[in-house]
Structure formats: structure tokens, C-alpha cells
Design a protein around this motif. Structure first.
Motif, PDB file in Angstrom:
ATOM      1  N   ALA A   1     -37.582 -37.198-137.544  1.00 29.61           N
ATOM      2  CA  ALA A   1     -36.552 -35.802-136.772  1.00 29.61           C
ATOM      3  C   ALA A   1     -36.455 -35.073-137.665  1.00 29.61           C
ATOM      4  O   ALA A   1     -36.162 -34.245-137.963  1.00 29.61           O
ATOM      5  CB  ALA A   1     -34.893 -36.774-136.419  1.00 29.61           C
ATOM      6  N   PHE A   2     -36.536 -35.389-139.624  1.00 37.32           N
ATOM      7  CA  PHE A   2     -36.479 -34.220-140.841  1.00 37.32           C
ATOM      8  C   PHE A   2     -37.554 -34.064-140.847  1.00 37.32           C
ATOM      9  O   PHE A   2     -36.956 -32.392-140.003  1.00 37.32           O
ATOM     10  CB  PHE A   2     -36.062 -35.262-141.449  1.00 37.32           C
ATOM     11  N   TYR A   3     -38.533 -33.864-140.156  1.00 39.12           N
ATOM     12  CA  TYR A   3     -39.650 -33.033-140.479  1.00 39.12           C
ATOM     13  C   TYR A   3     -39.365 -32.639-139.115  1.00 39.12           C
ATOM     14  O   TYR A   3     -40.108 -31.038-139.378  1.00 39.12           O
ATOM     15  CB  TYR A   3     -40.623 -33.791-140.659  1.00 39.12           C
ATOM     16  N   ARG A   4     -38.918 -32.313-137.775  1.00 40.33           N
ATOM     17  CA  ARG A   4     -38.848 -32.086-136.740  1.00 40.33           C
ATOM     18  C   ARG A   4     -38.206 -30.503-137.148  1.00 40.33           C
ATOM     19  O   ARG A   4     -38.731 -29.060-136.947  1.00 40.33           O
ATOM     20  CB  ARG A   4     -38.748 -32.549-135.389  1.00 40.33           C
ATOM     21  N   ARG A   5     -36.904 -31.274-137.216  1.00 40.16           N
ATOM     22  CA  ARG A   5     -36.124 -29.797-138.076  1.00 40.16           C
ATOM     23  C   ARG A   5     -35.925 -28.570-139.162  1.00 40.16           C
ATOM     24  O   ARG A   5     -35.682 -27.887-138.783  1.00 40.16           O
ATOM     25  CB  ARG A   5     -34.748 -30.529-138.138  1.00 40.16           C
ATOM     26  N   ARG A   6     -37.589 -29.022-139.421  1.00 43.13           N
ATOM     27  CA  ARG A   6     -37.482 -28.958-141.115  1.00 43.13           C
ATOM     28  C   ARG A   6     -38.455 -27.805-140.743  1.00 43.13           C
ATOM     29  O   ARG A   6     -38.431 -26.016-140.518  1.00 43.13           O
ATOM     30  CB  ARG A   6     -37.843 -28.817-142.027  1.00 43.13           C
ATOM     31  N   PHE A   7     -39.490 -28.030-139.967  1.00 41.51           N
ATOM     32  CA  PHE A   7     -40.906 -27.399-139.523  1.00 41.51           C
ATOM     33  C   PHE A   7     -40.961 -26.281-138.196  1.00 41.51           C
ATOM     34  O   PHE A   7     -41.421 -25.792-138.213  1.00 41.51           O
ATOM     35  CB  PHE A   7     -41.593 -28.105-139.390  1.00 41.51           C
ATOM     36  N   VAL A   8     -40.270 -26.872-137.579  1.00 43.37           N
ATOM     37  CA  VAL A   8     -39.412 -26.390-136.294  1.00 43.37           C
ATOM     38  C   VAL A   8     -38.533 -24.794-136.923  1.00 43.37           C
ATOM     39  O   VAL A   8     -38.864 -23.519-136.196  1.00 43.37           O
ATOM     40  CB  VAL A   8     -38.593 -26.648-135.266  1.00 43.37           C
TER      41      VAL A   8
ATOM     42  N   VAL B   1     -44.847 -23.451-150.341  1.00 36.72           N
ATOM     43  CA  VAL B   1     -44.227 -24.522-151.152  1.00 36.72           C
ATOM     44  C   VAL B   1     -43.365 -25.416-150.660  1.00 36.72           C
ATOM     45  O   VAL B   1     -43.299 -26.326-151.671  1.00 36.72           O
ATOM     46  CB  VAL B   1     -43.661 -23.795-152.986  1.00 36.72           C
ATOM     47  N   GLU B   2     -42.512 -24.182-150.181  1.00 35.55           N
ATOM     48  CA  GLU B   2     -41.356 -25.132-149.569  1.00 35.55           C
ATOM     49  C   GLU B   2     -41.901 -26.233-148.413  1.00 35.55           C
ATOM     50  O   GLU B   2     -40.719 -27.724-148.503  1.00 35.55           O
ATOM     51  CB  GLU B   2     -40.641 -23.774-148.372  1.00 35.55           C
ATOM     52  N   ALA B   3     -43.262 -26.558-147.871  1.00 38.02           N
ATOM     53  CA  ALA B   3     -43.473 -27.157-147.255  1.00 38.02           C
ATOM     54  C   ALA B   3     -43.554 -28.435-148.077  1.00 38.02           C
ATOM     55  O   ALA B   3     -43.133 -29.469-147.690  1.00 38.02           O
ATOM     56  CB  ALA B   3     -45.069 -26.770-146.349  1.00 38.02           C
ATOM     57  N   VAL B   4     -43.700 -28.192-149.416  1.00 34.84           N
ATOM     58  CA  VAL B   4     -44.221 -29.360-150.213  1.00 34.84           C
ATOM     59  C   VAL B   4     -42.452 -30.384-150.313  1.00 34.84           C
ATOM     60  O   VAL B   4     -42.938 -31.197-150.519  1.00 34.84           O
ATOM     61  CB  VAL B   4     -45.047 -28.717-151.561  1.00 34.84           C
TER      62      VAL B   4
END
Length: 393
Positions: free
Chosen positions: A106-113, A169-172
């Protein structure tokens, strides 16, 4: 900063760990104060990058070479300022808003969307605009996979869309965050202060180390004394940028626990003047990283403290909130607008101050309009549909 051409941006806390000295930034089931002032500040950070890019020697604004060089020298450090602010802010906001028990997926979904749709849309537009000017398929693949920042060569780091490197970089940061936040929650106040100090020291040390690295064949257009590998190590290397991100995380812990002394926002703003002067007259790699990291941390802390105290002021006003909300889209689209207006429409560089004013004002206005449309019709619909925590509206 300067570009290069081919020619010349959760796991739950483990059991049986000591409690932190203050309350966590966000406990499960408890809302934290909104930090609207930080949203307003985002616009000024994006605007500082706009100013930096408008002074690129590779995209000249003034027809007179000397005037153009002076404009570049005065404006160059605004790029490092904006990037450092965004990286510190990411660590601060993610820590502040984190909740125990948040699921990893859920965390990754929120950030990357939130970042990927606009990142790819801007990248596609950049390919269309820049194709035939040196962009290669390998660069497009690196951009698409957010791996351009792992290549120690600025010719690849900044191709396709120059501002896009910071999102890689933010993705890292996003990948790392769920695996470290539980440990940060257990850190006591004294350790948080020590960690913050280490992060600031690390941000200072990276460019110092960069100057000791071997020289290479790739030189910066406007900084021939700096090699491409040195620039990558000091400014782009994601592991080195974790110092900025972790500084924001430690600062959030200290503010949330009430252990960070009250800071005067006006005095913090004043401190940027000498810090920027030091950055301008320092060796370029040092100036991009070191002098402005402390003012950035203090600015974020001071603004957050005002929000927590219930007196956010003008930074949380509706106009600045609107600009801050659209700042991500503005950050991604402004360079394409600058390039298109300068090269394709107005045919710069410009021989008069009036034409320079028309160019910069038009670029800013067009960028803001495009950013507002992207925020309203692309970013927010996707965030509302896919980027909310369960139970949020």
C-alpha cells in the motif's frame, strides 16, 4: 546546476524494542497536524529550480555572453537549493505521516501512483521535443526504469528530461523508507540529534570526496574544472543523497517529540542570504551540496512548528497551497517550456532586457498553466483513485 551534452527525487515496528523518547510522528489510528506550510514552500523550491534552469549556458538567455555568464553565476546555486530542499522534505513528510502497521504494498502504491504517471508523461513529451538532438534509445530505457542515476555519467543522468533524475533518486528513497522507519521510531532524542549531525556532515563530505576522485574525459559545459564522474558522485549518486533524506527523517522525529527548539521562520529565511553567498563563491560541487543543507532543514522545521502551533501564516494561504500542490507538475514541465519558448518560439538568446522579461514571464506563466492542468486532470484523479489509505476519503 550545469548540463552536459554530447558535443561540447510500512513495515510495522518490531516487537520488544525500547519506546522512543517522544511520540512517534504518526501512530496507528491517530491523525497528525496538517503541514500546509510545507506545501506552500514546495512551490518556492520548484521556482528556485526554474530560476536555475533559466540561466543554463547550454540554453542561453542573454545574447551578450558576459551578461549571460553573470546571470548563470548568480542563479546557478538555486538548483542545488531546490533539490536539497525537496530531498530533505521527502524524509520529513514521509516520517511525519507514517503509521505503524502500514502495509508495504500500500505504501509503494501510494507513492508511485503520485510520481510515475506525470514522470512518464513528461518523459514522453521530452522524447518528442528533444529527439534528434542526441537522445538515444538506451537513455529512454534508463529514464523509463528510473536507473539513469546509477550510471556515473552526467550525459546519461540528465538526458531525456533533465529534471527527471531527481525523481529517480526519490524512487530510491521510497524503496528504502519502509525498511528503516521502524528503526527510526525507536531512536531516542540524543541519537536523533547525533544522526542529524552525521547526515549534515555526510552531505558536506560527499563533494569534498568528489574532488579527490580521478578525472575523466567528460567536462561540464560551464564548469570545465569539474569532471562528469565527480558531478555524479557529489550531486546525483542516490546513496550519497540518502544523507539529505535521512536528515529530514531525523528532523521529523525531533519536531514530533517536541525536542527541536523553537525556530524563528523570519530568521531562517534571512540565513539563506549568507548561505547562498557562500554557495556561490565556493567550489561548484561543494556549493551545490553543503552550504544550503542546514538552512533547508531549519526552514522545514520552522514551517512545521508553525503549523503544529496552529499559526501557519501566509505559507498556508489558498494561493500558495494551490501553487504548492501543482509544484510537482511544474517541476517536471518547466524545462520543456523554457526550451520550447527559447529555441522554437522566441528564437533566443535575447538582446534586450525587455525580451528577456517577456521570455521568462511567458515561460513561468505557461509552465504554471500546464502544471495546474496536469495536477487537476492527471495527478489528482489518479491519487484519489489509487493513492489513498484504506478508509480515507
Amino acid at each position: 546546476m550545469s548540463t552536459v551534452n554530447s558535443a561540447g527525487r510500512l513495515a510495522p515496528a518490531p516487537a520488544a524494542v525500547p519506546a522512543p523518547s517522544g511520540p512517534p510522528p504518526a501512530a496507528a489510528g491517530r491523525r497528525t497536524p496538517r503541514l500546509d506550510s510545507l506545501t506552500g514552500l514546495r512551490f518556492f523550491a520548484a521556482l528556485s529550480v526554474f530560476v536555475c534552469h533559466s540561466s543554463y549556458l547550454a540554453l542561453p538567455t542573454f545574447a551578450d555572453h558576459h551578461t549571460n555568464v553573470v546571470f548563470h553565476e548568480v542563479s546557478n546555486q538555486f538548483g542545488g537549493l531546490g533539490v536539497a530542499f525537496f530531498f530533505v522534505l521527502s524524509g520529513f513528510v514521509l516520517t511525519w505521516s507514517s503509521r505503524t502497521g502500514d502495509r508495504l504494498g500500500a505504501f509503494y502504491r501510494r507513492r508511485f501512483v503520485k510520481i510515475l504517471p506525470l514522470y512518464y508523461a513528461a518523459g514522453a513529451a521530452a522524447v518528442a521535443v528533444f529527439w534528434g538532438t542526441g537522445t538515444q534509445l538506451s537513455d529512454v530505457l534508463r529514464y523509463a526504469t528510473l536507473t539513469q542515476v546509477w550510471v556515473p555519467n552526467p550525459k546519461h543522468n540528465f538526458t531525456v528530461l533533465p529534471p527527471g533524475w531527481s525523481l529517480a533518486v526519490e524512487a530510491v528513497f521510497y524503496l528504502v523508507f519502509p525498511f528503516v522507519i521502524a528503526r527510526f521510531r525507536t531512536v531516542r532524542s540524543g541519537t536523533s540529534w547525533a544522526g542529524l549531525a552525521v547526515c549534515v556532515a555526510g552531505a558536506v563530505l560527499m563533494p569534498v570526496l568528489a574532488y579527490t576522485l580521478p578525472s575523466g574525459n567528460i567536462k561540464l559545459i560551464s564548469e570545465p574544472s569539474v569532471t562528469g564522474f565527480q558531478l555524479w558522485f557529489a550531486y546525483v549518486f542516490p546513496l550519497g543523497r540518502l544523507f539529505d533524506f535521512f536528515a529530514g527523517m531525523f528532523a521529523a522525529q525531533l519536531v514530533a517529540s517536541g525536542r527541536f527548539p523553537r525556530i524563528s521562520l523570519p530568521w531562517v529565511l534571512v540565513s539563506f542570504v549568507p548561505a547562498y553567498a557562500v554557495a556561490t563563491y565556493s567550489p561548484v560541487l561543494f556549493g551545490w551540496r553543503a552550504p544550503l543543507i542546514v538552512p533547508c532543514v531549519l526552514l522545514i522545521v520552522a514551517a512545521a512548528q508553525r503549523d503544529v502551533a496552529g499559526r501557519p501564516g501566509v505559507l498556508a494561504s489558498r494561493p500558495l497551497l494551490a501553487l504548492g500542490n501543482a509544484s510537482f507538475a511544474f517541476y517536471l514541465c518547466h524545462y520543456l517550456v523554457l526550451y520550447t519558448l527559447n529555441i522554437k518560439v522566441l528564437h533566443g538568446p535575447f538582446g534586450s532586457g525587455a525580451m528577456v522579461a517577456v521570455y521568462l514571464a511567458s515561460a513561468l506563466a505557461v509552465s504554471l498553466v500546464i502544471a495546474g492542468l496536469l495536477y487537476r486532470y492527471v495527478e489528482m484523479p489518479l491519487v484519489r483513485r489509487f493513492g489513498k489509505r484504506k478508509g480515507e476519503r
